[in-house]
Design a protein around this motif. Sequence first.
Motif, PDB file in Angstrom:
ATOM      1  N   SER A  34       0.811  -1.222   0.000  1.00  0.00           N
ATOM      2  CA  SER A  34       0.000   0.000   0.000  1.00  0.00           C
ATOM      3  C   SER A  34       0.840   1.265   0.000  1.00  0.00           C
ATOM      4  CB  SER A  34      -0.947  -0.026   1.202  1.00  0.00           C
ATOM      5  OG  SER A  34      -0.260  -0.388   2.393  1.00  0.00           O
ATOM      6  N   LYS A  35       2.132   1.150  -0.286  1.00  0.00           N
ATOM      7  CA  LYS A  35       2.979   2.356  -0.356  1.00  0.00           C
ATOM      8  C   LYS A  35       2.382   3.350  -1.338  1.00  0.00           C
ATOM      9  CE  LYS A  35       5.984   0.318  -3.872  1.00  0.00           C
ATOM     10  NZ  LYS A  35       7.203  -0.467  -4.097  1.00  0.00           N
ATOM     11  N   THR A  36       2.436   4.608  -0.982  1.00  0.00           N
ATOM     12  CA  THR A  36       1.892   5.764  -1.726  1.00  0.00           C
ATOM     13  C   THR A  36       0.360   5.793  -1.752  1.00  0.00           C
ATOM     14  OG1 THR A  36       1.715   4.936  -4.019  1.00  0.00           O
ATOM     15  CG2 THR A  36       3.902   5.671  -3.308  1.00  0.00           C
ATOM     16  N   GLU A  55       4.659  -1.853   3.327  1.00  0.00           N
ATOM     17  CA  GLU A  55       5.042  -0.452   3.127  1.00  0.00           C
ATOM     18  C   GLU A  55       6.555  -0.378   3.014  1.00  0.00           C
ATOM     19  OE1 GLU A  55       3.215   2.433   3.125  1.00  0.00           O
ATOM     20  OE2 GLU A  55       1.233   1.503   3.401  1.00  0.00           O
ATOM     21  N   ASN A  56       7.066   0.607   2.267  1.00  0.00           N
ATOM     22  CA  ASN A  56       8.512   0.759   2.317  1.00  0.00           C
ATOM     23  C   ASN A  56       9.035   2.162   2.516  1.00  0.00           C
ATOM     24  OD1 ASN A  56       7.839   1.330  -0.245  1.00  0.00           O
ATOM     25  ND2 ASN A  56       9.409   0.072  -1.232  1.00  0.00           N
ATOM     26  N   TYR A  57       8.148   3.075   2.876  1.00  0.00           N
ATOM     27  CA  TYR A  57       8.620   4.395   3.308  1.00  0.00           C
ATOM     28  C   TYR A  57       8.176   4.564   4.760  1.00  0.00           C
ATOM     29  CZ  TYR A  57       8.713   4.740  -1.749  1.00  0.00           C
ATOM     30  OH  TYR A  57       8.927   4.481  -3.083  1.00  0.00           O
ATOM     31  N   MET A 195       5.728 -10.207  -7.284  1.00  0.00           N
ATOM     32  CA  MET A 195       5.086  -8.897  -7.303  1.00  0.00           C
ATOM     33  C   MET A 195       4.026  -8.914  -8.407  1.00  0.00           C
ATOM     34  SD  MET A 195       8.597  -6.715  -6.359  1.00  0.00           S
ATOM     35  CE  MET A 195       8.356  -5.553  -7.639  1.00  0.00           C
ATOM     36  N   SER A 196       3.478  -7.752  -8.724  1.00  0.00           N
ATOM     37  CA  SER A 196       2.358  -7.717  -9.677  1.00  0.00           C
ATOM     38  C   SER A 196       2.685  -8.402 -10.997  1.00  0.00           C
ATOM     39  CB  SER A 196       1.950  -6.267  -9.956  1.00  0.00           C
ATOM     40  OG  SER A 196       1.412  -5.686  -8.794  1.00  0.00           O
ATOM     41  N   GLU A 197       3.913  -8.204 -11.488  1.00  0.00           N
ATOM     42  CA  GLU A 197       4.256  -8.680 -12.823  1.00  0.00           C
ATOM     43  C   GLU A 197       4.720 -10.141 -12.849  1.00  0.00           C
ATOM     44  OE1 GLU A 197       3.879  -6.917 -15.623  1.00  0.00           O
ATOM     45  OE2 GLU A 197       3.002  -5.340 -14.377  1.00  0.00           O
ATOM     46  N   ILE A 212       2.159  -7.652  -3.460  1.00  0.00           N
ATOM     47  CA  ILE A 212       1.491  -7.160  -4.660  1.00  0.00           C
ATOM     48  C   ILE A 212       0.959  -5.744  -4.420  1.00  0.00           C
ATOM     49  CG2 ILE A 212      -0.273  -7.650  -6.395  1.00  0.00           C
ATOM     50  CD1 ILE A 212       1.504 -10.031  -6.105  1.00  0.00           C
ATOM     51  N   GLY A 213       1.415  -4.814  -5.242  1.00  0.00           N
ATOM     52  CA  GLY A 213       0.983  -3.428  -5.105  1.00  0.00           C
ATOM     53  C   GLY A 213       0.068  -2.983  -6.220  1.00  0.00           C
ATOM     54  N   SER A 214       0.658  -2.637  -7.365  1.00  0.00           N
ATOM     55  CA  SER A 214      -0.118  -1.985  -8.424  1.00  0.00           C
ATOM     56  C   SER A 214      -1.251  -2.844  -8.966  1.00  0.00           C
ATOM     57  CB  SER A 214       0.810  -1.534  -9.553  1.00  0.00           C
ATOM     58  OG  SER A 214       1.670  -2.577  -9.933  1.00  0.00           O
ATOM     59  N   ALA A 215      -1.106  -4.150  -8.993  1.00  0.00           N
ATOM     60  CA  ALA A 215      -2.194  -4.992  -9.512  1.00  0.00           C
ATOM     61  C   ALA A 215      -3.428  -4.925  -8.609  1.00  0.00           C
ATOM     62  CB  ALA A 215      -1.733  -6.441  -9.670  1.00  0.00           C
ATOM     63  N   ALA A 219      -1.948   1.738 -10.721  1.00  0.00           N
ATOM     64  CA  ALA A 219      -0.612   2.298 -10.898  1.00  0.00           C
ATOM     65  C   ALA A 219      -0.353   3.380  -9.859  1.00  0.00           C
ATOM     66  CB  ALA A 219      -0.466   2.867 -12.291  1.00  0.00           C
ATOM     67  N   ARG A 220       0.896   3.405  -9.348  1.00  0.00           N
ATOM     68  CA  ARG A 220       1.255   4.445  -8.401  1.00  0.00           C
ATOM     69  C   ARG A 220       1.520   5.738  -9.141  1.00  0.00           C
ATOM     70  NH1 ARG A 220       3.373  -0.196  -6.183  1.00  0.00           N
ATOM     71  NH2 ARG A 220       5.196  -0.112  -7.537  1.00  0.00           N
ATOM     72  N   GLY A 221       1.055   6.853  -8.552  1.00  0.00           N
ATOM     73  CA  GLY A 221       1.148   8.156  -9.213  1.00  0.00           C
ATOM     74  C   GLY A 221       2.546   8.684  -9.317  1.00  0.00           C
TER      75      GLY A 221
HETATM   76  C1  LIG Z   1       6.640  -1.742  -4.502  1.00  0.00           C
HETATM   77  C2  LIG Z   1       7.100  -3.069  -4.075  1.00  0.00           C
HETATM   78  C3  LIG Z   1       6.335  -4.226  -4.325  1.00  0.00           C
HETATM   79  C4  LIG Z   1       5.049  -4.212  -5.125  1.00  0.00           C
HETATM   80  O1  LIG Z   1       5.319  -3.953  -6.459  1.00  0.00           O
HETATM   81  P1  LIG Z   1       4.148  -3.998  -7.571  1.00  0.00           P
HETATM   82  O2  LIG Z   1       4.887  -4.156  -8.844  1.00  0.00           O
HETATM   83  O3  LIG Z   1       3.411  -2.715  -7.461  1.00  0.00           O
HETATM   84  O4  LIG Z   1       3.298  -5.169  -7.254  1.00  0.00           O
HETATM   85  C5  LIG Z   1       6.808  -5.433  -3.839  1.00  0.00           C
HETATM   86  N1  LIG Z   1       7.965  -5.515  -3.135  1.00  0.00           N
HETATM   87  C6  LIG Z   1       8.718  -4.437  -2.879  1.00  0.00           C
HETATM   88  C7  LIG Z   1       9.976  -4.599  -2.105  1.00  0.00           C
HETATM   89  C8  LIG Z   1       8.323  -3.187  -3.349  1.00  0.00           C
HETATM   90  O5  LIG Z   1       9.097  -2.124  -3.085  1.00  0.00           O
END
Ligand SMILES: *Cc1c(COP(=O)(O)O)cnc(C)c1O
Length: 221
Positions: A34-36, A55-57, A195-197, A212-215, A219-221
């Motif tokens: 859920s970063k950003t 999260e990574n920030y 990850m998403s891809e 999994i983030g963007s999927a 897309a992150r802004g």
């Molecule tokens: C952002 C991030 C993800 C998620 O990436 P997506 O391509 O958006 O799914 C997974 N792992 C790490 C370490 C990330 O920084």
Amino acid sequence: MELPARLSRVQARINAAALACGRNPQALTLIAVSKTQPASAVEQAAGLGLRHFGENYLQEALAKRASVAAAGLTWHFIGPVQSNKTRDLAAGFDWVHGVDRLKIAQRLSDQRPAGLPPLQLCVQVNISGEASKSGVPVDEAADLCRQVAALPRLQLRGLMAIPATDDTPAFARMQALYQRLQAQGLALDTLSMGMSEDLEAAIAHGATHLRIGSAIFGARG
Ligand SMILES: *Cc1c(COP(=O)(O)O)cnc(C)c1O
């Protein structure tokens, strides 16, 4: 597409990939990155049944965690860990995936507040050997894992990796390393990759925790 539809699509991909290799999709943990994204997106995802968030920030994550009302969520720090951030990480997260130095692990152990259960930890492996990336080299992973496993306020759970985009064989190398460390007696139950891809390749090679983030969120802004 809205979040519920994107999440259904991700869950369908996970189910299909797991069934294709004879694994139980229920045994996989989906970490929604859920970063950003605003706290409201976490609330919405929690309302759809997600329980794990990545999260990574650090500052963003601590603020978000404080403003998310949903209870019973598990928070994973998935970014690189700097030594001046360990105190807040040790107090504010349930899991840390990006540890690649003993000094960082020692600080996290020393600083984990007494009232909390041990911090759940993964050692990050630089599986594609990229100079620009965090992670311990493959041939140093066993030593670092043994040292981390001995620290009192941490529980070593497994390995984490972010393979280079063109390096699909990296997933098989991670699986081989994970199994080798288990065979050497390390009690590991977590292989954090995908990850998403590339979640399909990760599942095919034994991933237990997908990030999994963007999927899910778009897309992150
Ligand atoms: C952002 C991030 C993800 C998620 O990436 P997506 O391509 O958006 O799914 C997974 N792992 C790490 C370490 C990330 O920084």
